[in-house]
Write a protein that holds these residues in place. Sequence first.
Motif, PDB file in Angstrom:
ATOM      1  N   ARG A   1       0.840  -1.196   0.000  1.00  0.00           N
ATOM      2  CA  ARG A   1       0.000   0.000   0.000  1.00  0.00           C
ATOM      3  C   ARG A   1       0.877   1.250   0.000  1.00  0.00           C
ATOM      4  NH1 ARG A   1      -5.416  -1.043   1.153  1.00  0.00           N
ATOM      5  NH2 ARG A   1      -5.843  -3.133   1.957  1.00  0.00           N
ATOM      6  N   PHE A   2       0.316   2.333  -0.570  1.00  0.00           N
ATOM      7  CA  PHE A   2       1.051   3.588  -0.713  1.00  0.00           C
ATOM      8  C   PHE A   2       0.145   4.753  -0.329  1.00  0.00           C
ATOM      9  CE2 PHE A   2       2.746   0.443  -3.558  1.00  0.00           C
ATOM     10  CZ  PHE A   2       4.118   0.581  -3.435  1.00  0.00           C
ATOM     11  N   ASP A   3       0.784   5.838   0.105  1.00  0.00           N
ATOM     12  CA  ASP A   3       0.028   7.044   0.469  1.00  0.00           C
ATOM     13  C   ASP A   3      -0.445   7.810  -0.765  1.00  0.00           C
ATOM     14  OD1 ASP A   3       0.543   6.591   3.224  1.00  0.00           O
ATOM     15  OD2 ASP A   3       2.536   7.464   2.975  1.00  0.00           O
ATOM     16  N   LEU A   4       0.328   7.720  -1.838  1.00  0.00           N
ATOM     17  CA  LEU A   4      -0.022   8.410  -3.079  1.00  0.00           C
ATOM     18  C   LEU A   4       0.390   7.540  -4.260  1.00  0.00           C
ATOM     19  CD1 LEU A   4      -0.963  10.937  -4.681  1.00  0.00           C
ATOM     20  CD2 LEU A   4       1.370  11.833  -4.456  1.00  0.00           C
ATOM     21  N   VAL A   5      -0.533   7.361  -5.191  1.00  0.00           N
ATOM     22  CA  VAL A   5      -0.261   6.615  -6.424  1.00  0.00           C
ATOM     23  C   VAL A   5      -0.615   7.518  -7.595  1.00  0.00           C
ATOM     24  CG1 VAL A   5      -0.780   4.561  -7.800  1.00  0.00           C
ATOM     25  CG2 VAL A   5      -0.836   4.431  -5.292  1.00  0.00           C
ATOM     26  N   VAL A   6       0.307   7.656  -8.543  1.00  0.00           N
ATOM     27  CA  VAL A   6       0.008   8.403  -9.768  1.00  0.00           C
ATOM     28  C   VAL A   6       0.317   7.513 -10.964  1.00  0.00           C
ATOM     29  CG1 VAL A   6       0.537  10.631  -8.694  1.00  0.00           C
ATOM     30  CG2 VAL A   6       2.295   9.448 -10.014  1.00  0.00           C
ATOM     31  N   SER A   7      -0.374   7.770 -12.061  1.00  0.00           N
ATOM     32  CA  SER A   7      -0.120   6.973 -13.262  1.00  0.00           C
ATOM     33  C   SER A   7      -0.534   7.730 -14.510  1.00  0.00           C
ATOM     34  CB  SER A   7      -0.872   5.639 -13.199  1.00  0.00           C
ATOM     35  OG  SER A   7      -0.561   4.841 -14.324  1.00  0.00           O
ATOM     36  N   ASN A   8       0.393   7.761 -15.462  1.00  0.00           N
ATOM     37  CA  ASN A   8       0.083   8.173 -16.828  1.00  0.00           C
ATOM     38  C   ASN A   8       0.213   6.898 -17.657  1.00  0.00           C
ATOM     39  OD1 ASN A   8      -0.171   9.317 -19.349  1.00  0.00           O
ATOM     40  ND2 ASN A   8       1.804  10.342 -19.323  1.00  0.00           N
ATOM     41  N   PRO A   9      -0.830   6.055 -17.632  1.00  0.00           N
ATOM     42  CA  PRO A   9      -0.720   4.708 -18.194  1.00  0.00           C
ATOM     43  C   PRO A   9      -0.898   4.715 -19.711  1.00  0.00           C
ATOM     44  CG  PRO A   9      -2.938   5.047 -17.397  1.00  0.00           C
ATOM     45  CD  PRO A   9      -2.176   6.329 -17.107  1.00  0.00           C
ATOM     46  N   PRO A  10      -0.686   3.574 -20.354  1.00  0.00           N
ATOM     47  CA  PRO A  10      -0.975   3.470 -21.791  1.00  0.00           C
ATOM     48  C   PRO A  10      -2.494   3.395 -21.995  1.00  0.00           C
ATOM     49  CG  PRO A  10      -0.230   1.361 -20.949  1.00  0.00           C
ATOM     50  CD  PRO A  10      -0.107   2.336 -19.817  1.00  0.00           C
ATOM     51  N   PHE A  11      -3.126   4.565 -22.017  1.00  0.00           N
ATOM     52  CA  PHE A  11      -4.591   4.635 -21.926  1.00  0.00           C
ATOM     53  C   PHE A  11      -5.319   4.663 -23.267  1.00  0.00           C
ATOM     54  CE2 PHE A  11      -2.950   9.062 -21.253  1.00  0.00           C
ATOM     55  CZ  PHE A  11      -3.335   9.590 -22.480  1.00  0.00           C
ATOM     56  N   VAL A  12      -4.596   4.564 -24.373  1.00  0.00           N
ATOM     57  CA  VAL A  12      -5.228   4.744 -25.678  1.00  0.00           C
ATOM     58  C   VAL A  12      -6.273   3.655 -25.926  1.00  0.00           C
ATOM     59  CG1 VAL A  12      -4.819   4.796 -28.166  1.00  0.00           C
ATOM     60  CG2 VAL A  12      -3.268   5.985 -26.617  1.00  0.00           C
ATOM     61  N   VAL A  13      -7.441   4.083 -26.375  1.00  0.00           N
ATOM     62  CA  VAL A  13      -8.597   3.197 -26.588  1.00  0.00           C
ATOM     63  C   VAL A  13      -8.554   2.591 -27.989  1.00  0.00           C
ATOM     64  CG1 VAL A  13     -11.102   3.162 -26.831  1.00  0.00           C
ATOM     65  CG2 VAL A  13     -10.048   4.453 -24.962  1.00  0.00           C
ATOM     66  N   GLY A  14      -8.804   1.297 -28.063  1.00  0.00           N
ATOM     67  CA  GLY A  14      -8.828   0.636 -29.364  1.00  0.00           C
ATOM     68  C   GLY A  14      -9.136  -0.840 -29.223  1.00  0.00           C
ATOM     69  N   PRO A  15      -8.827  -1.613 -30.253  1.00  0.00           N
ATOM     70  CA  PRO A  15      -9.186  -3.036 -30.260  1.00  0.00           C
ATOM     71  C   PRO A  15      -8.291  -3.921 -29.405  1.00  0.00           C
ATOM     72  CG  PRO A  15      -8.086  -2.438 -32.308  1.00  0.00           C
ATOM     73  CD  PRO A  15      -8.307  -1.161 -31.556  1.00  0.00           C
ATOM     74  N   GLY A  16      -7.308  -3.356 -28.728  1.00  0.00           N
ATOM     75  CA  GLY A  16      -6.439  -4.152 -27.881  1.00  0.00           C
ATOM     76  C   GLY A  16      -5.134  -4.538 -28.544  1.00  0.00           C
ATOM     77  N   THR A  17      -4.882  -4.027 -29.748  1.00  0.00           N
ATOM     78  CA  THR A  17      -3.627  -4.285 -30.451  1.00  0.00           C
ATOM     79  C   THR A  17      -2.492  -3.528 -29.765  1.00  0.00           C
ATOM     80  OG1 THR A  17      -4.863  -4.434 -32.510  1.00  0.00           O
ATOM     81  CG2 THR A  17      -2.484  -4.183 -32.689  1.00  0.00           C
TER      82      THR A  17
END
Length: 494
Positions: A219-235
């Motif tokens: 567990r963490f006090d703060l979690v940040v993420s700029n994830p690979p968020f691009v939407v598409g067919p899963g390729t």
Amino acid sequence: MDGHDMLLSPAGVEALRTALVRANFTANGIAARLGSQATGGVARNDFRAALRATTERDRLATLIRVFICEQTEPEEAVAAALAPLSLADALSAGLVERHGDGLRMGLDLEPYGDDWWVLADVPASARPGRPLHAEHVLGIGGATQTMIGAAVRQPVESALDLGTGSGVQALHLSTHARQVTATDVSRRALRFAATTAALNGQDWELLHGDLVAPVAGRRFDLVVSNPPFVVGPGTTTHVYRDSGRVGDAIGAELAAAAPALLTEGGTMQYLANWVHVTGEDWGERVAGWFAGTGLDAWVIQREVADPMAYVNLWLTDVGEAADPKRMADWLDWFDAHKVEAIGFGIVSLRRGGHDDPVLRVEDLRQRVQAPMGDRIAAWFDRQDWLRARGTDGLLDARYRAADGLRLHQEATMGEDGWGVDRQVLTMPHGLRWSEEVDPLVLALVGGADGRLPLRDQLALLAVAHDVTVDELAEAAGPIVAHLVERGLIEPVAP
């Protein structure tokens, strides 16, 4: 990560830092050398003035021309500018590469902040026609800056950066977290992050794995993420962009993981894309991600793109804009799933230990006063204040209108003169909300000068509007809570 997991040896990193400091190759040093006009031009990828300002080739001028202006410079000049880092080590690490009769940047070495440097791959725009590496490591782009600005900057014991890439978010976390952990699915990215950390004198825990897998059970006090968020067919073609999940599933996956990641009172923030499906309410769809988490959640949509613009953006981002089949397949997937638009925004979650967590999903596309992280922290504080009061507590409190609050009126001229059609309260700073109000709410806000409890203020309004105090109090409770949440009125300390 030990020294062998970096792009350079520990001695090489130290030599590179020495070279950069000696040359004054920092954001402030570059700005002082170039002047405001040339510095502004560089921000727009217009290097003309910067090149004119660096015709006298000393160490700083050479580094500016190579790493800022993307020029090819003589080998002798580059070697002198990078000393005491040997040219052989710089070439081996990929920091510079041979091109024509000289050397050019092989990696993006960006001075950042007051005295930081970030190492990343050269962007696609600087190498037209050269496809990006599948594990391309991004530098400081628009999404990165959005996450930096949105993160809540309060002192914490432990912080986690999910999908660290070049390590930019971790750098910022290091300013207010005693312990920083960062993960990435790409070992190549972790080498960049380790080098960025060492170059800036930082010591982070760097772990390899997909999203939260490397920190399972912690567990963490703060979690940040700029994830690979691009939407598409899963390729998956580029790991910084593609998660391998279908549609917008990564946003839901992070939401589901949040309760187990956070300490009591902990905060998690991440960027996400979500689909707008024909016939569905996008807000209800996204709200479903947080059902049963027990977390306070604030989701704000900052941008919306149509599918064609979205696909064009991301194909161009990796230099694939000329691939008609890739575009057609992506658009066909959107059509098949009735996706009419794609939203982009910021998810902020907090583990507050409450039985009645707050969930808000809303559009906030207006320009916001920076830093946005302060606005998000204040929003959570206001939720705590409201939750602690209840209806009676709201009525007993005193309020004042927020500083700078403005009223805009629209009126139509009629037989009896001007008739007000619409009244809008606006905030010129902070989150810059605009709120249409009726005359009764306007009177309530207008009378909020901090002197009377709301209960007494309502008694005066009840007489003026010929209603009972109880009726007015019942209606006013949710309205006042909304105005406080928006920051249009503020509680006055007793």
